[in-house]
Structures are given as structure tokens and as C-alpha cells.
Design an enzyme around this catalytic site. Structure first.
Site, mmCIF file in Angstrom:
data_model
loop_
_atom_site.group_PDB
_atom_site.id
_atom_site.type_symbol
_atom_site.label_atom_id
_atom_site.label_comp_id
_atom_site.label_asym_id
_atom_site.label_seq_id
_atom_site.Cartn_x
_atom_site.Cartn_y
_atom_site.Cartn_z
ATOM 1 N N LYS A 118 -28.190 -64.099 7.143
ATOM 2 C CA LYS A 118 -28.265 -62.834 7.494
ATOM 3 C C LYS A 118 -27.406 -62.462 8.418
ATOM 4 O O LYS A 118 -26.100 -62.960 7.390
ATOM 5 C CB LYS A 118 -29.557 -62.074 8.766
ATOM 6 C CG LYS A 118 -30.789 -62.383 8.055
ATOM 7 C CD LYS A 118 -32.063 -61.915 8.609
ATOM 8 C CE LYS A 118 -32.651 -63.472 9.357
ATOM 9 N NZ LYS A 118 -33.805 -63.520 9.708
ATOM 10 N N ASP B 219 -41.185 -65.810 11.908
ATOM 11 C CA ASP B 219 -41.091 -64.891 11.864
ATOM 12 C C ASP B 219 -42.160 -65.260 11.026
ATOM 13 O O ASP B 219 -43.724 -63.959 10.965
ATOM 14 C CB ASP B 219 -40.721 -63.726 11.470
ATOM 15 C CG ASP B 219 -39.809 -63.864 9.917
ATOM 16 O OD1 ASP B 219 -39.540 -65.220 9.721
ATOM 17 O OD2 ASP B 219 -39.577 -62.799 10.218
HETATM 18 MG MG MG Z 1 -38.066 -60.013 12.250
#
Ligand code: MG
Ligand code: ADP
Length: 426
Positions: free
Chosen positions: A109, A148
Site C-alpha cells: 500500500k 486483518d
Molecule cells: Mg483495514
């Protein structure tokens, strides 16, 4: 594919209060979760944005920033003079060596902090917390680190026993699933029950060996080439919230250059990379069932100060946007189907989280439509179930699972449940 060390799922024996920290991509969240024998509840959830300079600075300043927020949150909740367990959701590729030991494989990211890749992230967080902790304030004990997707799967499993896949489509995209131990060639431990383990697929990296090249466009390639991690996270760059608007911007520019759009005039704002937001794309897609392209026109007026567009321009803009989001949905469905085929189970629930999937008006529907198509000739039934805040909540559940066995004495004070440990000597 990475082992997560998460094997058992919650059984309602977990008790007490736990902290969770969710560092994902855009924001990080601190949660306080309470488990009683009858229910689990998120007591509070605080969200902070990560300042841009911290994403590219030193690892120490990033972890110091996070630790400071965690301690302030704990103080605000009067968790003073107690030891409290924290589950850490860290959504970047990790090589796990245990439930609370994991080295960062690489940043993805928009992160690129120095001094973290190759190091144990739990240690870095613990060290930062230690720098911020004083005698009178809480002792925050980092007991587990998860991804996550794992958090999402675990909190989904609490609601639905068929839940065996976790899916995240937010800033990035990733999934995890429950695999049988016998299918893992190099399972390093014993084969005791439960004979399963959660595998983090890190499928955002799919395509790095060129297998997706046959469907990659010139815009996919140029986006990748100019990104901070060129050649990496190829699938993620075709499906996740961070990249879809950038693909959209690049296609628009090409069509303007060729004189197909806006009479060949480039709105200045469009020249800045990553200047379009995913919420604009959601808004444009809301025109899917309208013929007026009303939302598309509103977005164009909001984005560009000077841009003369015709009705045909608005329609073209809508169509480009739509092809990009729909392609993302179909690619996500393809990934889920690949996992579903591996799983020896007829009814499969997929717990999902992430703003792109949760907030976009149609992506979830398109994923479901495609999955129905894939599974129509089989007996499999695949269901998507929302697991909002599941990524962080799941970390608290794992923290609670860790404490289940070695749970210290629990006391109640002012209606709050505290764990008193020998550390406090009481
Ligand atoms: Mg997240
Ligand atoms: P993270 O992935 O950082 O944990 P989220 O799951 O909240 O956080 O995802 C954030 C991403 O979701 C943003 O980068 C953006 O691309 C996307 N997003 C935010 N708002 C919307 C929206 N209204 N519609 C579609 N996507 C959105």
C-alpha cells in the site's frame, strides 16, 4: 501463503476486557472490547489517520506515534494500574514464527518506513509502548499479532459456523482461509486437534510471476511501473481502493489525449497522480440504473474547476469507471472461487470487511453474481457476510483466546472488569 498460527476459533469462554490495535493502510484504530459469558461488545473504537510523513519515515517514529495513541486511549478508559492484553492487527505481509512473533516481509500500500522490514513487528510495538508507559499507567501486553483478514474470519466465525474465508477489500486486498493440516507440506508442529490452521494467502501479490499479464492493460502496467513497489502486488493493483481511482485517472488522460473526451482539454486537477478518490467512483457507479448520468456530472463538476463536458462525455466517463470497478469485482470473485474449490465444504461463508466492499453501491452484488455463476454447476453455496470492524475485533478475540488458558484473577471495580496479575503484586 503464510501460516498464521491461529487454529482454534472462539468458544464463548473468553472473558474480560482486551485492547485491539488495527493498522491497515489509511487509518489505524484502537478498540476496547469486553467479553462476558453471554456476549462480546466493542466498548469503544477510536480512529486516527496516519500522517503522510510517518508512512515514509523511520519505523520508530511510526510505532511511537501509534503507541502514544494506544496509551492515551487506555488512560481515557481509566485502565490505570492494570495489565491489559492487546491483539495487534497488522495488515502487511508477515512471516510468523509464533502468535506474537512476526517479521515484516515487505511494506505494501502506501507505506515504506525504514528499519521495519526483516524485523519483529511485535518487538517494535512493545518497545514503543515501553517508551510511553510509566508506573501509574496501564501495562499493555501485546499477546498476539494477526492479519486483518484473519481478524475478519475469526469475528465472522463467531456469528456463522460455516465461515471459513476472510476477505478484505479496502486500501489493499487480501484473503485468508481455513486449511487442513494434512494439506500443509511442511507443518512444523504436531497434528493435534483442531487439525486445521488459518492460512493468510497474501493474494494481493498474485500475478508477480506474470500469470496475470494476459489481462493487464497498458494502464495497469504504467500504474505499476510508477508505483513505490513496482512489480509487486499485481492483483491488488487491479482490485483495491488505493489503485482503482488511479487506473481511472490514467484511462481518462489517454482518452483526452486522443481527443475522445472533453474536446481534448485536460482539466488541470487530473494531472496530479492519485488525485481521484474511490468515493467519487462509488458515486459515479450509482448512475448504473439511471440514464441521466446525474451523479457522474456532479462528480465531474466537483473534481474539476474548469471542464466542459457533454452528455456523451459523461456517458464515456461513467462507462470507464464502471468497467474498472466491475473488473475488480469479477477478479475478486475469481479469487474467492479458487479458495472455495479447495475447501471441502458445501456451504461456505465469506466474512468480509474493507471500505471498498462495504461502501461501494454494487461491487458486493457483482461479486455475488459472479460467484453464483461459477458455482451454478456445482453443489457449493457461497455467502458473503459483513464483519464490520472485524479486522480489529478479531485481534481482541485472539488476545482473549491466548489469555483463556493462563487467565489471571479477575476483579471488578466500578463496574469494570480488571485482571490483576502478579505484576501489580496485589
Ligand atoms: Mg483495514
Ligand atoms: P484500510 O484498508 O486502510 O484498513 P478501509 O477498509 O477503511 O481501511 O479502506 C479504505 C479505502 O476504502 C480507501 O483507501 C478508499 O480507497 C476506499 N473507500 C473509502 N471510502 C469509499 C467509498 N465511499 N466507496 C468506495 N471505496 C471507498
Amino acid at each position: 501463503m503464510f501460516l498464521t498460527y491461529v487454529r482454534s476459533l472462539p468458544n464463548n469462554e473468553e472473558q474480560g476486557q482486551y485492547l485491539a490495535l488495527d493498522l491497515g493502510g489509511t487509518n489505524f484504530r484502537v478498540l476496547l472490547v469486553e467479553f462476558t459469558s453471554s456476549k462480546q461488545k466493542i466498548l469503544d473504537c477510536e480512529r486516527h489517520e496516519i500522517p503522510n510523513d510517518l508512512r515514509f519515515g523511520s519505523g520508530q517514529s511510526l510505532f511511537d506515534f501509534i503507541a502514544e495513541r494506544v496509551i492515551q486511549f487506555a488512560i481515557r478508559h481509566q485502565l490505570v494500574g492494570v495489565r491489559i492484553a492487546l491483539g495487534f492487527t497488522f495488515s502487511f505481509p508477515l512471516h510468523q514464527h509464533g502468535l506474537a512473533e512476526a517479521t515484516l516481509v515487505r511494506w505494501t500500500k502506501s507505506f515504506n518506513c525504514s528499519g521495519v522490514v526483516g524485523f519483529d513487528v511485535v518487538r517494535l510495538l512493545k518497545a514503543a509502548l515501553k517508551r510511553k508507559m510509566h508506573k501509574s499507567i496501564p501495562y499493555v501486553d501485546v499477546v498476539a499479532i494477526i492479519n486483518d483478514t484473519t481478524g475478519t474470519l475469526i469475528s465472522g466465525a463467531l456469528m456463522d459456523k460455516n465461515c471459513v474465508i476472510g476477505l478484505i477489500v479496502g486500501t489493499g486486498c487480501n484473503s485468508c482461509y481455513v486449511e487442513k493440516l494434512e494439506n500443509i507440506e511442511k507443518w512444523p508442529f504436531n497434528y493435534s486437534e483442531p487439525r486445521q490452521v488459518v492460512i493468510n494467502t497474501e493474494w494481493g501479490a498474485f500475478g508477480e510471476n506474470n500469470v496475470l499479464d494476459f489481462i493487464r492493460t497498458i494502464w495497469d502496467r504504467s500504474l505499476d511501473y510508477e508505483s513505490v513497489n513496482a512489480g509487486k502486488q499485481i492483483y491488488e493493483k487491479m482490485v483495491s481502493g488505493m489503485y482503482l481511482p488511479e487506473l481511472f485517472r490514467r484511462v481518462l488522460l489517454t482518452l483526452i489525449e486522443r481527443g475522445v473526451l472533453f474536446n481534448g482539454h485536460v482539466p488541470l486537477e487530473l494531472l496530479r497522480p492519485y488525485s481521484i478518490t474511490t468515493s467519487s467512483m462509488s458515486k459515479i457507479d450509482m448512475d448504473t440504473k439511471l440514464n441521466s448520468f446525474r451523479n457522474t456530472k456532479t462528480v465531474l463538476s466537483e473534481l474539476f474547476v474548469r471542464c466542459d463536458y457533454s452528455d456523451v462525455d459523461a456517458k464515456i466517463v461513467f462507462m470507464i469507471n464502471n468497467r474498472i470497478t466491475q473488473r475488480a469485482a469479477y477478479l475478486i470473485a475469481t479469487g474467492i472461487w479458487a479458495l472455495a474449490k479447495r475447501i471441502d465444504q458445501t456451504d461456505i461463508s465469506v466474512a468480509y470487511d474493507g471500505s471498498l466492499l462495504c461502501l461501494h453501491p454494487y461491487i458486493k452484488l457483482w461479486v455475488e453474481e459472479k460467484l453464483n455463476k461459477f458455482s451454478s454447476s456445482t453443489n457449493k453455496k457461497i455467502r458473503l457476510i459483513p464483519s464490520h470492524d472485524g479486522s480489529g475485533y478479531g485481534a481482541a478475540i485472539v488476545a482473549a483466546l491466548c489469555y483463556r488458558e493462563k487467565r489471571p484473577k479477575i476483579v471488578k471495580r466500578n463496574g469494570k472488569v480488571y485482571e490483576v496479575t502478579s505484576f501489580l503484586n496485589k
